[in-house]
Structures are given as structure tokens and as C-alpha cells.
Design an enzyme around this catalytic site. Structure first.
Site, PDB file in Angstrom:
ATOM      1  N   TYR A   1       0.954  12.553  14.613  1.00 27.90           N
ATOM      2  CA  TYR A   1       1.654  11.580  13.750  1.00 27.90           C
ATOM      3  C   TYR A   1       2.373  10.532  14.600  1.00 27.90           C
ATOM      4  O   TYR A   1       2.246   9.329  14.366  1.00 27.90           O
ATOM      5  CB  TYR A   1       2.657  12.332  12.866  1.00 27.90           C
ATOM      6  CG  TYR A   1       3.519  11.445  12.000  1.00 27.90           C
ATOM      7  CD1 TYR A   1       3.023  10.907  10.808  1.00 27.90           C
ATOM      8  CD2 TYR A   1       4.837  11.146  12.358  1.00 27.90           C
ATOM      9  CE1 TYR A   1       3.825  10.096  10.004  1.00 27.90           C
ATOM     10  CE2 TYR A   1       5.637  10.344  11.556  1.00 27.90           C
ATOM     11  CZ  TYR A   1       5.124   9.816  10.384  1.00 27.90           C
ATOM     12  OH  TYR A   1       5.923   9.005   9.598  1.00 27.90           O
TER      13      TYR A   1
ATOM     14  N   THR B   1       0.860  -1.185   0.000  1.00 25.12           N
ATOM     15  CA  THR B   1       0.000   0.000   0.000  1.00 25.12           C
ATOM     16  C   THR B   1       0.897   1.235   0.000  1.00 25.12           C
ATOM     17  O   THR B   1       1.965   1.247   0.620  1.00 25.12           O
ATOM     18  CB  THR B   1      -0.961   0.029   1.210  1.00 25.12           C
ATOM     19  OG1 THR B   1      -0.208   0.167   2.426  1.00 25.12           O
ATOM     20  CG2 THR B   1      -1.826  -1.219   1.278  1.00 25.12           C
ATOM     21  N   GLY B   2       0.461   2.259  -0.726  1.00 26.59           N
ATOM     22  CA  GLY B   2       1.325   3.432  -0.880  1.00 26.59           C
ATOM     23  C   GLY B   2       2.592   3.050  -1.613  1.00 26.59           C
ATOM     24  O   GLY B   2       3.679   3.530  -1.296  1.00 26.59           O
ATOM     25  N   GLY B   3       2.449   2.213  -2.642  1.00 30.61           N
ATOM     26  CA  GLY B   3       3.623   1.714  -3.359  1.00 30.61           C
ATOM     27  C   GLY B   3       3.988   2.533  -4.584  1.00 30.61           C
ATOM     28  O   GLY B   3       4.889   2.170  -5.326  1.00 30.61           O
TER      29      GLY B   3
ATOM     30  N   GLY C   1       8.057   7.104  -3.048  1.00 29.64           N
ATOM     31  CA  GLY C   1       8.832   7.074  -1.811  1.00 29.64           C
ATOM     32  C   GLY C   1       9.264   5.689  -1.375  1.00 29.64           C
ATOM     33  O   GLY C   1       9.753   4.874  -2.169  1.00 29.64           O
ATOM     34  N   ILE C   2       9.078   5.417  -0.087  1.00 30.70           N
ATOM     35  CA  ILE C   2       9.532   4.155   0.508  1.00 30.70           C
ATOM     36  C   ILE C   2       8.795   2.963  -0.104  1.00 30.70           C
ATOM     37  O   ILE C   2       9.405   1.936  -0.428  1.00 30.70           O
ATOM     38  CB  ILE C   2       9.328   4.206   2.044  1.00 30.70           C
ATOM     39  CG1 ILE C   2      10.311   5.222   2.658  1.00 30.70           C
ATOM     40  CG2 ILE C   2       9.490   2.827   2.670  1.00 30.70           C
ATOM     41  CD1 ILE C   2      10.042   5.540   4.126  1.00 30.70           C
TER      42      ILE C   2
HETATM   43  P1  NAD Z   1       5.170   9.206   0.200  1.00 29.87           P
HETATM   44  O1  NAD Z   1       4.209  10.342   0.286  1.00 29.87           O
HETATM   45  O2  NAD Z   1       6.193   9.234  -0.891  1.00 29.87           O
HETATM   46  O3  NAD Z   1       4.399   7.848   0.110  1.00 29.87           O
HETATM   47  C1  NAD Z   1       3.190   7.648   0.741  1.00 29.87           C
HETATM   48  C2  NAD Z   1       2.360   6.719  -0.089  1.00 29.87           C
HETATM   49  O4  NAD Z   1       1.154   6.483   0.619  1.00 29.87           O
HETATM   50  C3  NAD Z   1       1.983   7.303  -1.456  1.00 29.87           C
HETATM   51  O5  NAD Z   1       2.062   6.282  -2.417  1.00 29.87           O
HETATM   52  C4  NAD Z   1       0.550   7.730  -1.266  1.00 29.87           C
HETATM   53  O6  NAD Z   1      -0.224   7.660  -2.459  1.00 29.87           O
HETATM   54  C5  NAD Z   1       0.079   6.697  -0.258  1.00 29.87           C
HETATM   55  N1  NAD Z   1      -1.083   7.119   0.483  1.00 29.87           N
HETATM   56  C6  NAD Z   1      -1.253   8.214   1.263  1.00 29.87           C
HETATM   57  N2  NAD Z   1      -2.494   8.250   1.747  1.00 29.87           N
HETATM   58  C7  NAD Z   1      -3.120   7.148   1.262  1.00 29.87           C
HETATM   59  C8  NAD Z   1      -4.428   6.625   1.394  1.00 29.87           C
HETATM   60  N3  NAD Z   1      -5.366   7.239   2.124  1.00 29.87           N
HETATM   61  N4  NAD Z   1      -4.722   5.463   0.759  1.00 29.87           N
HETATM   62  C9  NAD Z   1      -3.795   4.832   0.003  1.00 29.87           C
HETATM   63  N5  NAD Z   1      -2.555   5.283  -0.164  1.00 29.87           N
HETATM   64  C10 NAD Z   1      -2.231   6.436   0.452  1.00 29.87           C
HETATM   65  O7  NAD Z   1       5.874   9.153   1.630  1.00 29.87           O
HETATM   66  P2  NAD Z   1       6.932   8.139   2.272  1.00 29.87           P
HETATM   67  O8  NAD Z   1       7.882   9.000   3.009  1.00 29.87           O
HETATM   68  O9  NAD Z   1       7.441   7.182   1.288  1.00 29.87           O
HETATM   69  O10 NAD Z   1       6.016   7.410   3.362  1.00 29.87           O
HETATM   70  C11 NAD Z   1       5.756   6.015   3.366  1.00 29.87           C
HETATM   71  C12 NAD Z   1       5.557   5.567   4.793  1.00 29.87           C
HETATM   72  O11 NAD Z   1       6.780   5.737   5.493  1.00 29.87           O
HETATM   73  C13 NAD Z   1       4.508   6.362   5.557  1.00 29.87           C
HETATM   74  O12 NAD Z   1       3.754   5.473   6.358  1.00 29.87           O
HETATM   75  C14 NAD Z   1       5.346   7.289   6.425  1.00 29.87           C
HETATM   76  O13 NAD Z   1       4.677   7.670   7.600  1.00 29.87           O
HETATM   77  C15 NAD Z   1       6.535   6.404   6.716  1.00 29.87           C
HETATM   78  N6  NAD Z   1       7.757   7.100   7.131  1.00 29.87           N
HETATM   79  C16 NAD Z   1       8.390   7.956   6.308  1.00 29.87           C
HETATM   80  C17 NAD Z   1       9.564   8.568   6.736  1.00 29.87           C
HETATM   81  C18 NAD Z   1      10.328   9.525   5.868  1.00 29.87           C
HETATM   82  O14 NAD Z   1      11.254  10.180   6.373  1.00 29.87           O
HETATM   83  N7  NAD Z   1      10.029   9.635   4.591  1.00 29.87           N
HETATM   84  C19 NAD Z   1      10.080   8.304   8.012  1.00 29.87           C
HETATM   85  C20 NAD Z   1       9.388   7.414   8.840  1.00 29.87           C
HETATM   86  C21 NAD Z   1       8.231   6.803   8.388  1.00 29.87           C
END
Ligand code: NAD
Length: 247
Positions: A150, A12-14, A17-18
Site C-alpha cells: 500500500y 473517483t471513489g466518491g 469516506g473521503i
Molecule cells: P472508502 O473505502 O470509504 O472509499 C474508497 C472509495 O473508492 C469507495 O467509494 C470505493 O467504491 C472506491 N473504489 C475502490 N476501489 C475502486 C475501483 N477499483 N474503482 C472505482 N472505485 C473504487 O475509503 P477512504 O478511506 O475514504 O479512502 C479514499 C482514499 O483515501 C483512498 O485512496 C485511500 O487510500 C486514501 N486514504 C485513506 C486514509 C484513511 O485513513 N481513511 C488515509 C490515507 C489515505
């Protein structure tokens, strides 16, 4: 034969980012990958980059009918699952005193409720031996200013990792969490001005023992390890933060 050939996974959220980093690692290793997200154009672009073994499904984790539809789609496309990466999430920073109810509710609806019901809806499709990995955050053990909602949500996910691990044990499914430190995925700029984001990043780099951000690929390696290699590990959280919360 890649390291992940024969594995069916959902992230999910693929699409960015991560999550995209996890998708890339697994798709390159031969897995069949389904990514979800909210923006069709971002999903399409990600899918094109990831190649023919990837399916993109527009699905909001905060909407239970979307999760039901996702489960149906997984069943149609893959039959069953070997890996589930519960990664979708949003980041918001706001001073405690200025936080309004709608912001609180949105964060919990996506980051906490969304994660819980993603696992609930897809659990019946998980094979014995499958791994679930939730993306938490180092924020769940820190007192970070303006990140109270958060951080509390991520602490809830940490807790949920343990209880879901206990409940899915009977099914032969392990549930773990990967806890990223700062990873520059371009999301800060969505919630801050460019100058604020630059200052925030400079502070994170200065305080990090490794003096740098992590990369999506480094989080992906840890997540894949938990899902597929850590066969005697469940309920755990693997911290990937350059030592920030450990040293
Ligand atoms: P990102 O915004 O690049 O990715 C987030 C993804 O989640 C996107 O693909 C987006 O479309 C999806 N998303 C958001 N809301 C959604 C919803 N309601 N339904 C379905 N998909 C949804 O950000 P990221 O930094 O890659 O974050 C990924 C995860 O890593 C998150 O859970 C974030 O809290 C966690 N995280 C990130 C960091 C960081 O520094 N980037 C640090 C710790 C944790």
C-alpha cells in the site's frame, strides 16, 4: 451562488469516506458533481444524499474500458471539467512475508494504475485553470508494518503527481496531492476483525499529536483548496494528518 457554482467535477471513489466528503463540500457549494465507485447501491445512496446536482457512475478505475466510458459520460453530461479528484483506492494490510502476488497486483491495479489512467483518460476534458488532486497517504513517507505494498503504491502516486504536473502544465492544468493521515471511514473493519480495528485505531489516536482521527470534511477542505484556490501550486502534496508526520 455557492463557492463552487459553475464548476464541473469528477470524484473517483466518491460514494463513501473521503471521496464522499469531497463530493458533499463541492455539491453544497454549487458544483456539478460526478461520483464514481464500484457498488451501484452505495452510489445510489450517496447520490440521493448529495442532491440533484450529482450524477453517479459505476466505474472500476482498474478497468480501462470503464475509464473510456467515464470520459464519454463526462463529455455528455458536463462537456468539460474544472476539477478531478483521483481518490478511489483500497487499503490492505498484510505481513511482507505472507503477501501473495494477487494481493500485490490488486493494490497496484487500483491504487496506482487506476489513478494514472484516470488522469490520462480525463485530461483531454480538463479546462485551462483546472485542478487535479490525487489522494495519497502519509504511509508514503513512513515505514509502516504490514503496509509495504500500500505504502509503495502511494509513494508511486506522490511521484506521479510531480510528473503529471509537469506534463499538464502546457494545458494550464495543475496537479497536486492531498495526503491524509488516519481518517475513520469505516474501512478498517473490512480488512480486520473488530478487535484488531479497535486496537489499531487506539494506537493511531495515542500517537497522533492532536490525539484524534481526521474527518472526511477536513480532507475535503484541503483537496478543494488545492483544486481551486492554490493557483500558484503544482506538483505539491498537502499533508492533513494532525501533525503526525511533521511534529
Ligand atoms: P472508502 O473505502 O470509504 O472509499 C474508497 C472509495 O473508492 C469507495 O467509494 C470505493 O467504491 C472506491 N473504489 C475502490 N476501489 C475502486 C475501483 N477499483 N474503482 C472505482 N472505485 C473504487 O475509503 P477512504 O478511506 O475514504 O479512502 C479514499 C482514499 O483515501 C483512498 O485512496 C485511500 O487510500 C486514501 N486514504 C485513506 C486514509 C484513511 O485513513 N481513511 C488515509 C490515507 C489515505
Amino acid at each position: 451562488m455557492g463557492a463552487y457554482s459553475g464548476k464541473n467535477v469528477v470524484i473517483t471513489g466518491g460514494s463513501s469516506g473521503i471521496g464522499f466528503g469531497i463530493a458533499q463540500l463541492l455539491a453544497d457549494g454549487g458544483a456539478r458533481v460526478m461520483i464514481t465507485g464500484r457498488s451501484q447501491s452505495t452510489l445510489d445512496a450517496a447520490c440521493e444524499q448529495l442532491g440533484e446536482n450529482t450524477v453517479a457512475v459505476r466505474s472500476d478505475v482498474a478497468a480501462l474500458p470503464d475509464l473510456d466510458a467515464l470520459a464519454d459520460r463526462v463529455e455528455d453530461e458536463f462537456g468539460t471539467l474544472d476539477g478531478l479528484f483521483v481518490n478511489a483506492g483500497i487499503t490492505r494490510t498484510m505481513p511482507f512475508a505472507a503477501t501473495v502476488e494477487t494481493e500485490y497486483d490488486e493494490l497496484f491495479a487500483i491504487n496506482v494504475k487506476g489513478a494514472f489512467f484516470t488522469v490520462q483518460k480525463l485530461a483531454p476534458l480538463l479546462n485551462a485553470g483546472a485542478g487535479v488532486v490525487l489522494t495519497t497517504s502519509v504511509a508514503n513517507v513512513m515505514g509502516m508494518a504490514e503496509a509495504g505494498v500500500y505504502s509503495a503504491g502511494k509513494a508511486a502516486l506522490r511521484s506521479m503527481t510531480r510528473s503529471l504536473a509537469r506534463e499538464l502544465l502546457a494545458q494550464g492544468v495543475r496537479v497536486n496531492a492531498v495526503s491524509p493521515g488516519p481518517v475513520d471511514t469505516g474501512t478498517l473493519e473490512n480488512t480486520m476483525t473488530a478487535a484488531e480495528a479497535a486496537q489499531f485505531k487506539a494506537e493511531r489516536v495515542a500517537e497522533n499529536p492532536m490525539r484524534r482521527f481526521g474527518t472526511p470534511a477536513e480532507i475535503a477542505t484541503a483537496a478543494a483548496f488545492l483544486a481551486f484556490d492554490a493557483t500558484y501550486t503544482t506538483g505539491a502534496e498537502l499533508v492533513v494528518d494532525g501533525g503526525a508526520t511533521q511534529l
